[in-house]
Design a protein around this motif. Structure first.
Motif, PDB file in Angstrom:
ATOM      1  N   PRO A  39       0.825  -1.229   0.000  1.00  0.00           N
ATOM      2  CA  PRO A  39       0.000   0.000   0.000  1.00  0.00           C
ATOM      3  C   PRO A  39       0.851   1.267   0.000  1.00  0.00           C
ATOM      4  O   PRO A  39       0.499   2.259  -0.639  1.00  0.00           O
ATOM      5  N   LEU A  40       1.991   1.229   0.684  1.00  0.00           N
ATOM      6  CA  LEU A  40       2.894   2.382   0.687  1.00  0.00           C
ATOM      7  C   LEU A  40       3.470   2.617  -0.716  1.00  0.00           C
ATOM      8  O   LEU A  40       3.625   3.750  -1.165  1.00  0.00           O
ATOM      9  N   SER A  41       3.766   1.497  -1.382  1.00  0.00           N
ATOM     10  CA  SER A  41       4.287   1.599  -2.742  1.00  0.00           C
ATOM     11  C   SER A  41       3.270   2.298  -3.650  1.00  0.00           C
ATOM     12  O   SER A  41       3.618   3.180  -4.439  1.00  0.00           O
ATOM     13  N   THR A  42       2.009   1.903  -3.502  1.00  0.00           N
ATOM     14  CA  THR A  42       0.943   2.513  -4.313  1.00  0.00           C
ATOM     15  C   THR A  42       0.847   4.007  -4.026  1.00  0.00           C
ATOM     16  O   THR A  42       0.697   4.812  -4.949  1.00  0.00           O
ATOM     17  N   HIS A  43       0.964   4.360  -2.729  1.00  0.00           N
ATOM     18  CA  HIS A  43       0.884   5.766  -2.335  1.00  0.00           C
ATOM     19  C   HIS A  43       1.971   6.591  -3.025  1.00  0.00           C
ATOM     20  O   HIS A  43       1.703   7.649  -3.609  1.00  0.00           O
ATOM     21  N   PHE A  44       3.206   6.080  -2.998  1.00  0.00           N
ATOM     22  CA  PHE A  44       4.311   6.843  -3.593  1.00  0.00           C
ATOM     23  C   PHE A  44       4.249   6.820  -5.127  1.00  0.00           C
ATOM     24  O   PHE A  44       4.629   7.790  -5.779  1.00  0.00           O
ATOM     25  N   MET A  45       3.757   5.705  -5.680  1.00  0.00           N
ATOM     26  CA  MET A  45       3.633   5.659  -7.141  1.00  0.00           C
ATOM     27  C   MET A  45       2.575   6.661  -7.621  1.00  0.00           C
ATOM     28  O   MET A  45       2.730   7.282  -8.670  1.00  0.00           O
ATOM     29  N   ASN A  46       1.523   6.833  -6.825  1.00  0.00           N
ATOM     30  CA  ASN A  46       0.510   7.844  -7.165  1.00  0.00           C
ATOM     31  C   ASN A  46       1.100   9.246  -7.142  1.00  0.00           C
ATOM     32  O   ASN A  46       0.759  10.089  -7.976  1.00  0.00           O
ATOM     33  N   LYS A  47       1.986   9.467  -6.180  1.00  0.00           N
ATOM     34  CA  LYS A  47       2.671  10.771  -6.111  1.00  0.00           C
ATOM     35  C   LYS A  47       3.478  11.003  -7.390  1.00  0.00           C
ATOM     36  O   LYS A  47       3.498  12.098  -7.954  1.00  0.00           O
ATOM     37  N   TYR A  48       4.142   9.943  -7.827  1.00  0.00           N
ATOM     38  CA  TYR A  48       4.937  10.039  -9.055  1.00  0.00           C
ATOM     39  C   TYR A  48       4.041  10.341 -10.258  1.00  0.00           C
ATOM     40  O   TYR A  48       4.349  11.202 -11.081  1.00  0.00           O
ATOM     41  N   GLU A  49       2.921   9.628 -10.331  1.00  0.00           N
ATOM     42  CA  GLU A  49       2.011   9.822 -11.476  1.00  0.00           C
ATOM     43  C   GLU A  49       1.459  11.249 -11.486  1.00  0.00           C
ATOM     44  O   GLU A  49       1.269  11.824 -12.554  1.00  0.00           O
ATOM     45  N   ARG A  50       1.202  11.806 -10.291  1.00  0.00           N
ATOM     46  CA  ARG A  50       0.750  13.209 -10.231  1.00  0.00           C
ATOM     47  C   ARG A  50       1.845  14.136 -10.763  1.00  0.00           C
ATOM     48  O   ARG A  50       1.577  15.104 -11.468  1.00  0.00           O
ATOM     49  N   GLY A  51       3.070  13.798 -10.420  1.00  0.00           N
ATOM     50  CA  GLY A  51       4.217  14.579 -10.901  1.00  0.00           C
ATOM     51  C   GLY A  51       4.323  14.545 -12.418  1.00  0.00           C
ATOM     52  O   GLY A  51       4.595  15.552 -13.064  1.00  0.00           O
ATOM     53  N   ILE A  52       4.080  13.360 -12.985  1.00  0.00           N
ATOM     54  CA  ILE A  52       4.132  13.208 -14.455  1.00  0.00           C
ATOM     55  C   ILE A  52       3.068  14.090 -15.106  1.00  0.00           C
ATOM     56  O   ILE A  52       3.319  14.766 -16.102  1.00  0.00           O
ATOM     57  N   LYS A  53       1.890  14.104 -14.502  1.00  0.00           N
ATOM     58  CA  LYS A  53       0.784  14.904 -15.044  1.00  0.00           C
ATOM     59  C   LYS A  53       1.167  16.393 -15.043  1.00  0.00           C
ATOM     60  O   LYS A  53       0.964  17.097 -16.030  1.00  0.00           O
ATOM     61  N   GLU A  54       1.740  16.832 -13.916  1.00  0.00           N
ATOM     62  CA  GLU A  54       2.154  18.247 -13.822  1.00  0.00           C
ATOM     63  C   GLU A  54       3.295  18.545 -14.791  1.00  0.00           C
ATOM     64  O   GLU A  54       3.352  19.626 -15.387  1.00  0.00           O
ATOM     65  N   ALA A  55       4.176  17.574 -14.961  1.00  0.00           N
ATOM     66  CA  ALA A  55       5.299  17.775 -15.883  1.00  0.00           C
ATOM     67  C   ALA A  55       4.807  17.893 -17.320  1.00  0.00           C
ATOM     68  O   ALA A  55       5.329  18.680 -18.109  1.00  0.00           O
ATOM     69  N   ARG A  56       3.783  17.106 -17.651  1.00  0.00           N
ATOM     70  CA  ARG A  56       3.180  17.183 -18.998  1.00  0.00           C
ATOM     71  C   ARG A  56       2.615  18.580 -19.235  1.00  0.00           C
ATOM     72  O   ARG A  56       2.818  19.178 -20.278  1.00  0.00           O
ATOM     73  N   THR A  57       1.901  19.070 -18.231  1.00  0.00           N
ATOM     74  CA  THR A  57       1.308  20.406 -18.345  1.00  0.00           C
ATOM     75  C   THR A  57       2.410  21.445 -18.505  1.00  0.00           C
ATOM     76  O   THR A  57       2.312  22.342 -19.337  1.00  0.00           O
ATOM     77  N   TYR A  58       3.456  21.286 -17.723  1.00  0.00           N
ATOM     78  CA  TYR A  58       4.598  22.213 -17.789  1.00  0.00           C
ATOM     79  C   TYR A  58       5.216  22.201 -19.197  1.00  0.00           C
ATOM     80  O   TYR A  58       5.530  23.247 -19.761  1.00  0.00           O
ATOM     81  N   SER A  59       5.346  20.997 -19.782  1.00  0.00           N
ATOM     82  CA  SER A  59       5.937  20.891 -21.121  1.00  0.00           C
ATOM     83  C   SER A  59       5.058  21.550 -22.172  1.00  0.00           C
ATOM     84  O   SER A  59       5.543  22.208 -23.080  1.00  0.00           O
ATOM     85  N   ILE A  60       3.750  21.357 -22.045  1.00  0.00           N
ATOM     86  CA  ILE A  60       2.825  21.891 -23.058  1.00  0.00           C
ATOM     87  C   ILE A  60       2.735  23.413 -22.953  1.00  0.00           C
ATOM     88  O   ILE A  60       2.752  24.110 -23.950  1.00  0.00           O
ATOM     89  N   ARG A  61       2.671  23.893 -21.716  1.00  0.00           N
ATOM     90  CA  ARG A  61       2.488  25.338 -21.541  1.00  0.00           C
ATOM     91  C   ARG A  61       3.792  26.117 -21.689  1.00  0.00           C
ATOM     92  O   ARG A  61       3.768  27.318 -21.953  1.00  0.00           O
ATOM     93  N   GLY A  62       4.910  25.445 -21.485  1.00  0.00           N
ATOM     94  CA  GLY A  62       6.182  26.147 -21.631  1.00  0.00           C
ATOM     95  C   GLY A  62       6.461  27.049 -20.453  1.00  0.00           C
ATOM     96  O   GLY A  62       5.637  27.217 -19.559  1.00  0.00           O
ATOM     97  N   ARG A  63       7.621  27.659 -20.464  1.00  0.00           N
ATOM     98  CA  ARG A  63       8.031  28.486 -19.329  1.00  0.00           C
ATOM     99  C   ARG A  63       7.301  29.816 -19.277  1.00  0.00           C
ATOM    100  O   ARG A  63       7.282  30.477 -18.252  1.00  0.00           O
ATOM    101  N   ASP A  64       6.723  30.247 -20.385  1.00  0.00           N
ATOM    102  CA  ASP A  64       6.042  31.546 -20.368  1.00  0.00           C
ATOM    103  C   ASP A  64       4.577  31.415 -19.940  1.00  0.00           C
ATOM    104  O   ASP A  64       3.867  32.408 -19.848  1.00  0.00           O
ATOM    105  N   GLY A  65       4.119  30.204 -19.705  1.00  0.00           N
ATOM    106  CA  GLY A  65       2.758  30.012 -19.210  1.00  0.00           C
ATOM    107  C   GLY A  65       1.701  29.954 -20.287  1.00  0.00           C
ATOM    108  O   GLY A  65       0.551  29.671 -20.013  1.00  0.00           O
ATOM    109  N   SER A  66       2.093  30.199 -21.529  1.00  0.00           N
ATOM    110  CA  SER A  66       1.085  30.167 -22.598  1.00  0.00           C
ATOM    111  C   SER A  66       1.036  28.774 -23.209  1.00  0.00           C
ATOM    112  O   SER A  66       1.958  27.987 -23.087  1.00  0.00           O
ATOM    113  N   MET A  67      -0.041  28.493 -23.874  1.00  0.00           N
ATOM    114  CA  MET A  67      -0.210  27.191 -24.508  1.00  0.00           C
ATOM    115  C   MET A  67       0.525  27.194 -25.844  1.00  0.00           C
ATOM    116  O   MET A  67       0.404  28.126 -26.618  1.00  0.00           O
TER     117      MET A  67
END
Lengths: 87, 160
Positions: B124-152
């Motif tokens: 269960p702890l493994s699942t908890h930390f893997m979920n944290k990682y998956e959330r990070g991936i989601k945020e990283a995807r958004t960061y990549s798409i929006r770029g450093r200037d915040g625009s799409m």
């Protein structure tokens, strides 16, 4: 965050995990994250060879986003020409 | 005709068999021809796999870090590489990965999750930390798409 600090944070949970093992796992994670999130953009240059159309891509390239030829941006062809060239 | 909507003579590129291909499309003859001149500069803008952390004695997987030409002799922020491009023991822990700092926590969570996968009682702890990682991936995807200037970044599909 530097590698040393990352290792420390992992070892707070897993004191028995070796340094090399942690580094290998971090590298696996970097690979996965880089591939799925496409975060790191980079640029390389090479020179054309006469009568050569095909230029092999290096292993670290995940996806080509744009190409400039002789200093000018060129467009991407969707698909490929009907006649295939292997050289 | 090669394509009904390909009616302008121009240089084009495409990717095939792990290679980038360059050709000039001549609308008058409806044919593609390879570059005839040698030495024309081609610039590739691409998404790259992050460079890996090196263990002492290891060398980078790709070229560009040898420092032989005086242009680059550091790897992941540390000036460690000698002529043989081997990571030195006293600098190994100084390496800093290329992904932005805000996603380092997610990367660590993935390794912690893998550690907890070893015993059934800590799954269960493994699942908890893997979920944290998956959330990070989601945020990283958004960061990549929006770029450093915040625009799409707009992707315009185009067919020739």
């Amino acid at each position: 965050m530097k590698l040393g600090e990352m290792i420390e944070r992992v070892q707070q949970h897993h004191p028995d995990m070796g340094i090399v093992e942690i580094i290998r796992s971090l590298n696996d994670g970097l690979n996965d994250m880089g591939f799925r999130a496409e975060m790191i953009e980079s640029m390389d240059q090479f020179n054309t060879v006469a009568d050569q159309r095909v230029y092999a891509l290096q292993n670290h390239i995940i996806k080509v986003k744009a190409v400039d030829y002789d200093g000018k941006s060129i467009k991407k062809l969707i698909g490929r020409p009907i006649k295939r060239d292997t050289v | 005709m090669e394509r009904s909507n390909l009616n302008l003579s121009q240089w084009l590129w495409w990717v095939e068999r792990d290679s980038v291909l360059l050709a000039y499309y001549d609308a008058s003859t409806d044919e593609f021809s390879s570059p005839t001149e040698a030495g024309k500069t081609v610039t590739l803008l691409y998404i790259q796999r992050p460079d890996k952390f090196l263990v002492t004695g290891e060398s980078p997987e790709r070229d560009g870090f040898d420092g032989g030409d005086g242009t680059k002799n550091d790897y992941l922020g540390v000036d460690t590489l000698d002529a043989n491009t081997l990571m030195k023991a006293d600098k190994m822990f100084e390496q800093e990965c290329e992904i932005p700092e805000q996603f380092h926590e997610a990367l660590i969570a993935r390794v912690i999750a893998q550690g907890y996968e070893r015993k059934p009682e800590t799954l269960p702890l493994s699942t908890h930390f893997m979920n944290k990682y998956e959330r990070g991936i989601k945020e990283a995807r958004t960061y990549s798409i929006r770029g450093r200037d915040g625009s799409m970044i707009q992707a315009k599909p185009m067919d020739f």
